[in-house]
Design a protein around this motif. Structure first.
Motif, PDB file in Angstrom:
ATOM      1  N   UNK A 221      51.311  41.103  53.121  1.00 19.26           N
ATOM      2  CA  UNK A 221      50.146  41.606  54.026  1.00 19.26           C
ATOM      3  C   UNK A 221      49.813  40.874  55.220  1.00 19.26           C
ATOM      4  N   UNK A 222      50.161  39.391  55.106  1.00 16.57           N
ATOM      5  CA  UNK A 222      49.625  38.482  55.844  1.00 16.57           C
ATOM      6  C   UNK A 222      48.439  37.808  55.657  1.00 16.57           C
ATOM      7  N   UNK A 223      47.766  38.100  54.632  1.00 18.32           N
ATOM      8  CA  UNK A 223      46.583  37.672  54.346  1.00 18.32           C
ATOM      9  C   UNK A 223      46.792  36.637  53.313  1.00 18.32           C
ATOM     10  N   UNK A 224      45.810  35.663  53.066  1.00 18.93           N
ATOM     11  CA  UNK A 224      45.821  34.655  52.090  1.00 18.93           C
ATOM     12  C   UNK A 224      45.224  35.173  50.966  1.00 18.93           C
ATOM     13  N   UNK A 225      45.881  36.024  50.414  1.00 17.04           N
ATOM     14  CA  UNK A 225      45.677  36.827  49.021  1.00 17.04           C
ATOM     15  C   UNK A 225      46.686  36.263  47.753  1.00 17.04           C
ATOM     16  N   UNK A 226      46.102  36.468  46.546  1.00 17.21           N
ATOM     17  CA  UNK A 226      46.776  36.250  45.563  1.00 17.21           C
ATOM     18  C   UNK A 226      46.950  37.654  44.747  1.00 17.21           C
ATOM     19  N   UNK A 227      48.133  38.146  44.398  1.00 15.32           N
ATOM     20  CA  UNK A 227      48.259  39.362  43.590  1.00 15.32           C
ATOM     21  C   UNK A 227      47.994  39.268  42.132  1.00 15.32           C
ATOM     22  N   UNK A 228      47.223  40.000  41.385  1.00 18.02           N
ATOM     23  CA  UNK A 228      47.432  39.941  40.077  1.00 18.02           C
ATOM     24  C   UNK A 228      48.277  40.817  39.528  1.00 18.02           C
ATOM     25  N   UNK A 229      49.150  40.724  38.652  1.00 18.67           N
ATOM     26  CA  UNK A 229      50.184  41.439  38.001  1.00 18.67           C
ATOM     27  C   UNK A 229      50.442  41.199  36.455  1.00 18.67           C
ATOM     28  N   UNK A 230      50.889  42.510  35.749  1.00 20.24           N
ATOM     29  CA  UNK A 230      51.257  42.256  34.304  1.00 20.24           C
ATOM     30  C   UNK A 230      50.258  42.101  33.154  1.00 20.24           C
ATOM     31  N   UNK A 231      49.017  42.313  33.585  1.00 19.00           N
ATOM     32  CA  UNK A 231      47.867  42.108  32.828  1.00 19.00           C
ATOM     33  C   UNK A 231      48.065  42.944  31.629  1.00 19.00           C
ATOM     34  N   UNK A 232      48.004  42.639  30.254  1.00 20.42           N
ATOM     35  CA  UNK A 232      48.195  43.449  29.270  1.00 20.42           C
ATOM     36  C   UNK A 232      47.633  42.645  28.025  1.00 20.42           C
ATOM     37  N   UNK A 233      46.999  43.447  27.120  1.00 21.53           N
ATOM     38  CA  UNK A 233      46.707  42.984  26.016  1.00 21.53           C
ATOM     39  C   UNK A 233      46.942  43.926  24.761  1.00 21.53           C
ATOM     40  N   UNK A 234      47.497  43.572  23.562  1.00 22.79           N
ATOM     41  CA  UNK A 234      47.982  44.362  22.381  1.00 22.79           C
ATOM     42  C   UNK A 234      46.822  45.104  22.057  1.00 22.79           C
ATOM     43  N   UNK A 235      46.815  46.428  21.436  1.00 17.97           N
ATOM     44  CA  UNK A 235      45.615  47.066  20.995  1.00 17.97           C
ATOM     45  C   UNK A 235      45.068  46.401  20.036  1.00 17.97           C
ATOM     46  N   UNK A 236      45.622  45.818  19.116  1.00 15.32           N
ATOM     47  CA  UNK A 236      44.859  44.883  17.732  1.00 15.32           C
ATOM     48  C   UNK A 236      44.152  43.787  18.384  1.00 15.32           C
ATOM     49  N   UNK A 237      44.298  43.450  19.646  1.00 13.38           N
ATOM     50  CA  UNK A 237      43.616  42.086  20.178  1.00 13.38           C
ATOM     51  C   UNK A 237      42.589  42.472  21.279  1.00 13.38           C
ATOM     52  N   UNK A 238      42.421  43.701  21.352  1.00 11.09           N
ATOM     53  CA  UNK A 238      41.496  44.083  22.377  1.00 11.09           C
ATOM     54  C   UNK A 238      39.920  44.098  21.769  1.00 11.09           C
ATOM     55  N   UNK A 239      39.207  43.904  22.807  1.00 10.60           N
ATOM     56  CA  UNK A 239      37.842  43.823  22.310  1.00 10.60           C
ATOM     57  C   UNK A 239      37.424  42.400  22.035  1.00 10.60           C
ATOM     58  N   UNK A 240      37.982  41.522  22.332  1.00 11.29           N
ATOM     59  CA  UNK A 240      37.800  39.960  21.995  1.00 11.29           C
ATOM     60  C   UNK A 240      37.477  39.179  23.266  1.00 11.29           C
ATOM     61  N   UNK A 241      37.451  39.944  24.536  1.00  8.79           N
ATOM     62  CA  UNK A 241      37.404  39.234  25.730  1.00  8.79           C
ATOM     63  C   UNK A 241      38.590  38.604  26.544  1.00  8.79           C
ATOM     64  N   UNK A 242      39.856  38.978  25.963  1.00  5.38           N
ATOM     65  CA  UNK A 242      40.902  38.274  26.243  1.00  5.38           C
ATOM     66  C   UNK A 242      41.449  38.700  27.586  1.00  5.38           C
ATOM     67  N   UNK A 243      41.373  40.102  27.924  1.00  5.56           N
ATOM     68  CA  UNK A 243      41.755  40.596  29.061  1.00  5.56           C
ATOM     69  C   UNK A 243      40.862  40.028  30.124  1.00  5.56           C
ATOM     70  N   UNK A 244      39.630  39.705  29.876  1.00  4.61           N
ATOM     71  CA  UNK A 244      38.589  39.361  30.921  1.00  4.61           C
ATOM     72  C   UNK A 244      39.038  37.932  31.273  1.00  4.61           C
ATOM     73  N   UNK A 245      39.290  37.100  30.110  1.00  6.19           N
ATOM     74  CA  UNK A 245      39.791  35.691  30.482  1.00  6.19           C
ATOM     75  C   UNK A 245      41.013  35.632  31.117  1.00  6.19           C
ATOM     76  N   UNK A 246      41.864  36.422  30.891  1.00  2.36           N
ATOM     77  CA  UNK A 246      43.299  36.407  31.674  1.00  2.36           C
ATOM     78  C   UNK A 246      42.840  36.610  33.253  1.00  2.36           C
ATOM     79  N   UNK A 247      42.056  37.669  33.273  1.00  3.34           N
ATOM     80  CA  UNK A 247      41.681  38.021  34.862  1.00  3.34           C
ATOM     81  C   UNK A 247      41.292  36.697  35.482  1.00  3.34           C
ATOM     82  N   UNK A 248      40.141  36.057  34.800  1.00  2.00           N
ATOM     83  CA  UNK A 248      39.281  35.025  35.427  1.00  2.00           C
ATOM     84  C   UNK A 248      40.325  33.903  35.757  1.00  2.00           C
ATOM     85  N   UNK A 249      41.254  33.804  34.705  1.00  2.00           N
ATOM     86  CA  UNK A 249      42.274  32.611  35.039  1.00  2.00           C
ATOM     87  C   UNK A 249      43.345  33.002  36.436  1.00  2.00           C
ATOM     88  N   UNK A 250      43.646  34.175  36.675  1.00  2.01           N
ATOM     89  CA  UNK A 250      44.179  34.359  37.987  1.00  2.01           C
ATOM     90  C   UNK A 250      43.066  34.384  39.195  1.00  2.01           C
TER      91      UNK A 250
END
Length: 313
Positions: A221-250
């Motif tokens: 895009x010509x912008x100084x951006x980072x694209x977040x990709x491939x975020x996924x958490x298995x069903x049995x591990x959802x609700x533990x804040x893992x997706x939020x932590x991974x998103x924050x990592x990016x």
């Protein structure tokens, strides 16, 4: 936010607590001896215990935190005692780390299952569309007029509905197959041996419990951006804040690189993902149909989000 409403004449006492966007509501009807309790804590994904000690006393214990509410009906007075201690901060039982080759099979499996699981949601959205209903009705009437059989007409409609499910599944299966043959074929080389690319996993009890990647925007895009990709958490591990932590990592990765924003795209049927992004401060920037012929017919939309990184003073 804590709000209290007392209606003494009607013997109605209601209490509403808003603690970190959670909702705790209580209603007491003294004359009818009714006590109702409603809890909505992140879609009721976290259990909470309730114990009624006296007709006017309630005690709640949530992860060793205490929420006590006491009503004392004496001499027409209604003293209220409220004790509310915020949940104690605990260290997460998972760690976010860089991908390694031993994660290969688990990561590919999590990605595949995480994408294909949205087939049914997309299908139900498709069959709810007015033009789909009109088409199915027209098909039923045409077959009925042609064959004179309600059974054959119903079978024709049923086959058409099944075909719509297969169309939605084909979209997701095709996307998974393409991804597994490209960037997910050699994750180490694609993500960890190129500047501007990275791949992390969440590890819990010795197993991969989530994944996320970062790349330069694709297409550029010509912008100084980072694209977040491939975020996924298995069903049995959802609700533990893992997706939020991974998103924050990016987001942290983008901030350290001096990027001005994190961007991403997701499909309309990925409702939980969209809610997470909005909750974390992303904003929707665009909506478009998927780039294939049938996309508009089944209303398969792609949503684009952006998180603007504050400029450091």
């Amino acid at each position: 936010m804590y709000s209290f409403v007392f209606d003494y004449e009607r013997s109605m006492y209601s209490f509403v607590f808003d603690y970190e966007r959670s909702m705790y509501s209580f209603v007491f009807d003294y004359e009818r001896s009714m006590y109702s309790f409603v809890l909505d804590y992140e879609h009721s994904s976290i259990p909470l215990s309730l114990t009624m000690n006296t007709p006017y006393s309630f005690f709640f214990d949530y992860e060793r935190s205490m929420y006590s509410l006491v009503l004392d009906y004496e001499r027409s007075s209604i003293p209220l005692s409220l004790t509310m201690n915020a949940p104690e901060e605990t260290m997460p039982d998972y760690v976010i780390r860089l991908y390694k080759d031993s994660d290969y099979e688990a990561v590919r499996d999590i990605f595949s299952r995480g994408i294909i699981e949205h087939t049914n949601t997309a299908f139900f959205h498709t069959v709810s569309l007015p033009h789909i209903w009109a088409l199915l009705l027209a098909m039923f009437l045409v077959f009925l007029q042609t064959t004179g059989s309600y059974l054959l007409s119903s079978m024709a409609v049923s086959l058409s509905v099944a075909a719509l499910w297969l169309v939605n599944r084909h979209i997701y299966v095709g996307y998974v197959a393409d991804s597994l043959a490209t960037d997910m074929m050699n994750i180490q080389k694609y993500y960890l041996q190129r500047d501007g690319y990275c791949f992390w996993v969440a590890e819990l009890a010795g197993e991969v419990a989530g994944m996320v990647a970062a790349i330069p925007p694709d297409p550029p895009t010509g912008e100084n951006h980072v694209e977040l990709k491939r975020l996924s958490v298995p069903t049995k591990h959802r609700g533990k804040g893992i997706a939020k932590a991974l998103c924050s990592t990016v987001i942290d990765y983008a901030r350290k690189r001096g990027s001005s924003a994190v961007v991403l795209s997701t499909s309309l049927s990925q409702n939980d993902a969209s809610k997470l992004y909005l909750k974390m401060g992303f904003r929707r920037t665009a909506t478009d149909y998927a780039p294939f012929i049938i996309g508009k017919f089944v209303d398969f939309k792609i949503l684009f989000y952006q998180y603007d990184i504050p400029v450091q003073g």
